[in-house]
Write a protein that holds these residues in place. Sequence first.
Motif, short mmCIF file in Angstrom:
data_model
loop_
_atom_site.label_atom_id
_atom_site.label_comp_id
_atom_site.label_asym_id
_atom_site.label_seq_id
_atom_site.Cartn_x
_atom_site.Cartn_y
_atom_site.Cartn_z
N ASN A 91 35.58 33.53 33.64
CA ASN A 91 35.17 33.93 35.19
C ASN A 91 33.63 33.92 35.26
OD1 ASN A 91 37.68 34.18 36.70
ND2 ASN A 91 38.01 35.29 35.19
N LEU A 94 32.31 30.50 35.02
CA LEU A 94 32.47 29.76 36.28
C LEU A 94 31.71 30.21 37.59
CD1 LEU A 94 36.35 29.68 36.36
CD2 LEU A 94 34.80 27.61 35.71
N ASP A 95 31.67 31.76 37.45
CA ASP A 95 30.57 32.28 38.47
C ASP A 95 29.13 31.85 38.39
OD1 ASP A 95 32.84 33.78 39.28
OD2 ASP A 95 32.07 35.40 38.20
N ASP A 98 28.75 28.15 39.82
CA ASP A 98 29.00 28.33 41.24
C ASP A 98 27.77 28.72 41.83
OD1 ASP A 98 31.70 27.44 41.38
OD2 ASP A 98 32.36 29.32 41.60
N VAL A 124 42.31 30.56 38.40
CA VAL A 124 41.24 29.69 38.47
C VAL A 124 41.22 28.15 38.74
CG1 VAL A 124 40.14 31.02 36.67
CG2 VAL A 124 41.36 28.96 36.12
N ARG A 127 38.99 26.80 41.76
CA ARG A 127 37.71 26.74 41.28
C ARG A 127 37.12 25.43 40.89
NH1 ARG A 127 35.49 32.40 39.03
NH2 ARG A 127 33.75 31.46 40.03
#
Length: 217
Positions: A91, A94-95, A98, A124, A127
């Motif tokens: 995560n 991915l954050d 982003d 996820v 995402r």
Amino acid sequence: MLELVVFDVDGLMLDTESVWKVAFDKAGDKYGIQNMGSTLFPQLVGKSSRDEKEVLDRYLSQDIQELIIKEWRSIGYGMLKKNVPVKPGLNEILDFLDAHHIKKAVATTTRRELTEERLKRVGVYDRFDYVLCGDEVTNHKPDPEIYLSVLKKMDTDARNTLVLEDSVVGVEAAYRAGIDCIQVPDIIAPTDVQKKQTIYTAKDLIEAKDYIKEYRV
């Protein structure tokens, strides 16, 4: 400039390979073959069903092979129905992507039904901008088809793309597609071949994120 990061799934985002390794040991134990998770399973990691069969045929007779594989899959799927373990840093990376408006895609040998179910279960799936699975390509890794297909779909140049992979066959596929790759090894340690085919070897996804932050963003 980095525009797209492509993720493998099993062994990279999800800690499924360790589950299948344990399941292989248990299946082998049931039929009197010890330590199969350590000896035979690593040779199956990242392989298609056809390639798995070729490996298994070299080590197991047909009758015992069918029994062990049936037991292995029963144990493994049962374990994954209870829990899909996520790799550390998923995560977080991915954050980070982003926050920097970098597109994200998935390229996995696993078929879509299982891929969607597991990625949705860990929250996820939505995402990612694009997901391409093993039952949607003709040739599996180490063939570069899946990565070249992602580039075409995302309309992104290989020079502006980065692949994250854990397996030997995945690294080779990215290399043959002409895309820079960071390897995050799972069960199998990288050899000199993988080190030459990648731009960096990270211990986990957090370290991979830190490398991207330092050198690609």
